[in-house]
Design a protein around this motif. Structure first.
Motif, mmCIF file in Angstrom:
data_model
loop_
_atom_site.group_PDB
_atom_site.id
_atom_site.type_symbol
_atom_site.label_atom_id
_atom_site.label_comp_id
_atom_site.label_asym_id
_atom_site.label_seq_id
_atom_site.Cartn_x
_atom_site.Cartn_y
_atom_site.Cartn_z
ATOM 1 N N LYS B 6 0.838 -1.216 0.000
ATOM 2 C CA LYS B 6 0.000 0.000 0.000
ATOM 3 C C LYS B 6 0.866 1.257 0.000
ATOM 4 O O LYS B 6 0.578 2.219 -0.702
ATOM 5 C CB LYS B 6 -0.903 0.016 1.249
ATOM 6 C CG LYS B 6 -2.177 -0.792 1.093
ATOM 7 C CD LYS B 6 -3.079 -0.527 2.301
ATOM 8 C CE LYS B 6 -4.113 -1.635 2.442
ATOM 9 N NZ LYS B 6 -4.652 -1.731 3.810
ATOM 10 N N ILE B 7 1.922 1.226 0.802
ATOM 11 C CA ILE B 7 2.830 2.384 0.871
ATOM 12 C C ILE B 7 3.451 2.638 -0.503
ATOM 13 O O ILE B 7 3.469 3.769 -1.000
ATOM 14 C CB ILE B 7 3.950 2.149 1.924
ATOM 15 C CG1 ILE B 7 3.344 2.053 3.331
ATOM 16 C CG2 ILE B 7 4.986 3.269 1.872
ATOM 17 C CD1 ILE B 7 4.317 1.530 4.401
ATOM 18 N N LEU B 8 3.948 1.572 -1.125
ATOM 19 C CA LEU B 8 4.594 1.710 -2.441
ATOM 20 C C LEU B 8 3.598 2.228 -3.481
ATOM 21 O O LEU B 8 3.932 3.088 -4.314
ATOM 22 C CB LEU B 8 5.185 0.371 -2.897
ATOM 23 C CG LEU B 8 6.403 -0.119 -2.119
ATOM 24 C CD1 LEU B 8 6.771 -1.539 -2.532
ATOM 25 C CD2 LEU B 8 7.595 0.818 -2.305
ATOM 26 N N PHE B 9 2.372 1.738 -3.412
ATOM 27 C CA PHE B 9 1.321 2.154 -4.342
ATOM 28 C C PHE B 9 1.048 3.659 -4.215
ATOM 29 O O PHE B 9 0.988 4.382 -5.222
ATOM 30 C CB PHE B 9 0.053 1.332 -4.043
ATOM 31 C CG PHE B 9 -1.118 1.670 -4.916
ATOM 32 C CD1 PHE B 9 -1.216 1.149 -6.198
ATOM 33 C CD2 PHE B 9 -2.130 2.513 -4.453
ATOM 34 C CE1 PHE B 9 -2.305 1.462 -7.015
ATOM 35 C CE2 PHE B 9 -3.219 2.836 -5.260
ATOM 36 C CZ PHE B 9 -3.305 2.312 -6.538
ATOM 37 N N GLN B 10 0.899 4.123 -2.966
ATOM 38 C CA GLN B 10 0.621 5.546 -2.745
ATOM 39 C C GLN B 10 1.834 6.409 -3.093
ATOM 40 O O GLN B 10 1.686 7.509 -3.648
ATOM 41 C CB GLN B 10 0.208 5.809 -1.288
ATOM 42 C CG GLN B 10 -1.141 5.199 -0.900
ATOM 43 C CD GLN B 10 -2.318 5.784 -1.695
ATOM 44 O OE1 GLN B 10 -2.245 6.891 -2.229
ATOM 45 N NE2 GLN B 10 -3.395 5.012 -1.796
ATOM 46 N N ASN B 16 4.627 10.335 -9.123
ATOM 47 C CA ASN B 16 4.260 10.600 -10.520
ATOM 48 C C ASN B 16 3.545 11.942 -10.661
ATOM 49 O O ASN B 16 3.746 12.660 -11.636
ATOM 50 C CB ASN B 16 3.347 9.496 -11.061
ATOM 51 C CG ASN B 16 4.125 8.290 -11.540
ATOM 52 O OD1 ASN B 16 5.324 8.385 -11.821
ATOM 53 N ND2 ASN B 16 3.465 7.151 -11.626
ATOM 54 N N GLN B 17 2.704 12.263 -9.682
ATOM 55 C CA GLN B 17 1.911 13.488 -9.790
ATOM 56 C C GLN B 17 2.710 14.741 -9.437
ATOM 57 O O GLN B 17 2.606 15.758 -10.127
ATOM 58 C CB GLN B 17 0.685 13.375 -8.884
ATOM 59 C CG GLN B 17 -0.383 14.403 -9.219
ATOM 60 C CD GLN B 17 -1.668 14.175 -8.428
ATOM 61 O OE1 GLN B 17 -1.803 13.188 -7.700
ATOM 62 N NE2 GLN B 17 -2.611 15.100 -8.584
ATOM 63 N N PHE B 18 3.514 14.669 -8.366
ATOM 64 C CA PHE B 18 4.158 15.894 -7.867
ATOM 65 C C PHE B 18 5.684 15.886 -7.955
ATOM 66 O O PHE B 18 6.309 16.893 -7.631
ATOM 67 C CB PHE B 18 3.754 16.131 -6.404
ATOM 68 C CG PHE B 18 2.263 16.229 -6.192
ATOM 69 C CD1 PHE B 18 1.577 17.380 -6.584
ATOM 70 C CD2 PHE B 18 1.552 15.193 -5.610
ATOM 71 C CE1 PHE B 18 0.199 17.480 -6.396
ATOM 72 C CE2 PHE B 18 0.174 15.282 -5.417
ATOM 73 C CZ PHE B 18 -0.515 16.435 -5.813
ATOM 74 N N GLY B 19 6.289 14.782 -8.363
ATOM 75 C CA GLY B 19 7.755 14.669 -8.330
ATOM 76 C C GLY B 19 8.202 14.292 -6.930
ATOM 77 O O GLY B 19 7.441 14.448 -5.975
ATOM 78 N N THR B 20 9.444 13.797 -6.802
ATOM 79 C CA THR B 20 9.899 13.316 -5.482
ATOM 80 C C THR B 20 10.287 14.461 -4.544
ATOM 81 O O THR B 20 10.245 14.293 -3.340
ATOM 82 C CB THR B 20 11.141 12.403 -5.624
ATOM 83 O OG1 THR B 20 12.199 13.157 -6.238
ATOM 84 C CG2 THR B 20 10.837 11.177 -6.476
ATOM 85 N N TYR B 89 5.750 4.077 -14.128
ATOM 86 C CA TYR B 89 6.793 4.539 -13.197
ATOM 87 C C TYR B 89 7.462 5.801 -13.752
ATOM 88 O O TYR B 89 8.663 5.949 -13.662
ATOM 89 C CB TYR B 89 7.845 3.443 -12.998
ATOM 90 C CG TYR B 89 7.339 2.228 -12.255
ATOM 91 C CD1 TYR B 89 7.471 2.142 -10.869
ATOM 92 C CD2 TYR B 89 6.719 1.186 -12.928
ATOM 93 C CE1 TYR B 89 7.001 1.032 -10.188
ATOM 94 C CE2 TYR B 89 6.246 0.074 -12.246
ATOM 95 C CZ TYR B 89 6.386 -0.003 -10.884
ATOM 96 O OH TYR B 89 5.911 -1.095 -10.202
ATOM 97 N N ARG B 90 6.676 6.689 -14.342
ATOM 98 C CA ARG B 90 7.288 7.781 -15.112
ATOM 99 C C ARG B 90 8.157 8.725 -14.294
ATOM 100 O O ARG B 90 9.088 9.317 -14.818
ATOM 101 C CB ARG B 90 6.232 8.564 -15.894
ATOM 102 C CG ARG B 90 5.086 9.130 -15.074
ATOM 103 C CD ARG B 90 3.971 9.568 -16.025
ATOM 104 N NE ARG B 90 2.727 9.888 -15.360
ATOM 105 C CZ ARG B 90 1.823 8.980 -14.960
ATOM 106 N NH1 ARG B 90 2.057 7.691 -15.159
ATOM 107 N NH2 ARG B 90 0.714 9.361 -14.371
#
Lengths: 201, 201
Positions: B6-10, B16-20, B89-90
């Motif tokens: 679950k952690i990896l999924f979130q 992907n949405q906000f960058g690391t 995994y973009r």
């Protein structure tokens, strides 16, 4: 040399050798033999020095104002010239993605340049077709070749780096050979003969 | 789903949405609906989460253990499949250069994978030659094609990004078309006919 030029010269040397992360404006001032205060008189911060070096690289390449090449030999000679400029500013090629993330001003410049470079590459394809150097290409293939050349131009040094070994000058300059190999299947017989006669390419 | 999954999924969704850069372990814990303490029970830090996601991407691609394709259609279908994994995994494709600089462990893994991928590409060229799908190539041309395919694989999404526009899924998945166009001039007549009959490619 003006102090400003001296600072840029030393910054380029240090960035190429150690990367931008470990080099501060203090290191650059010291290498230039001036006080940090004197450096700040010429440049606001490290980012500004990097943007100036990017501008210098851009000017040396002179892509924007360049006339389309008259012969294939001219084109290949220009390719080789550009590869040597990239090598001289290799920290920019290695770190550009990282530097763009850190500096929105640099990011905007690079994005504009990338678009301009792509348009120029499409024009170059048209030009080579008109001169009978390459065979007639569909729109799709014109874009594919422009993509390939742009990928090699922008990521070759970074790509070599992802193998984990030191990138030598010879390896970096091979980019012009890769570009000519990408064009090879589309060259006309006349153009292949011409290419074999080019001096020093 | 296990908490770890679950952690990896979130994390993947947020990266992907906000960058690391703008996503902390606290953000990830909140999105997963667990306490920060619980997250740290599973992962030491953000870098470890990123390395796990990189490993998952690697496993889904399965490059290492993959048998060489029996037909050109198989090869193109696999290309398309890999492109969809990359898209999922973009953030890794967009930020890999930056993430490698921040995490020497990730850097080492990527460098090993790059070498392994390159060897596989050279084997693939040999294999396609043996099956009569591509014309006999010199060593030099084999390396050139491997370089071109590896450049597209590793830098296509990053390249699209340097134009400054949002990269759409369609644009990202076009990488498999570019790879087939790069191979096109070297395909045998038989292979071109085969390629035209591939379903869904």
């Amino acid at each position: 040399m003006e102090t400003k030029e001296k600072i840029l010269f030393q910054a380029l040397k240090l960035f190429n050798q150690f990367g931008t992360k470990d080099i501060s404006t203090n290191h650059i001032a010291k290498a230039t033999g001036i006080s940090p205060g004197n450096l700040y008189y010429h440049f606001r911060n490290k980012e500004e020095i990097i943007r100036f070096l990017y501008q210098k690289m851009r000017e040396e390449i002179g892509f924007e104002d360049l006339a389309l090449p008259e012969t294939l030999c001219d084109m290949m000679a220009y390719c080789k010239y550009v590869a040597t400029v990239w090598w001289r500013y290799r920290f920019l090629k290695k770190e550009l993605v990282i530097l763009m993330q850190k500096d929105p001003l640099l990011q905007r410049e690079v994005q504009q340049d990338t678009k301009m470079q792509y348009e120029k590459l499409l024009q170059l394809m048209e030009h080579l077709m008109e001169k009978g150097c390459i065979v007639p290409l569909t729109e799709e293939m014109k874009h594919h070749l422009a993509n390939t050349i742009a990928l090699y131009s922008n990521f070759w040094i970074l790509f070599l780096q992802t193998f984990g070994e030191d990138v030598s000058q010879t390896m970096a300059l091979d980019v012009s050979k890769e570009v000519s190999k990408a064009l090879l299947p589309y060259l006309s017989d006349k153009a292949v003969k011409e290419l074999n006669k080019c001096e020093g390419v």
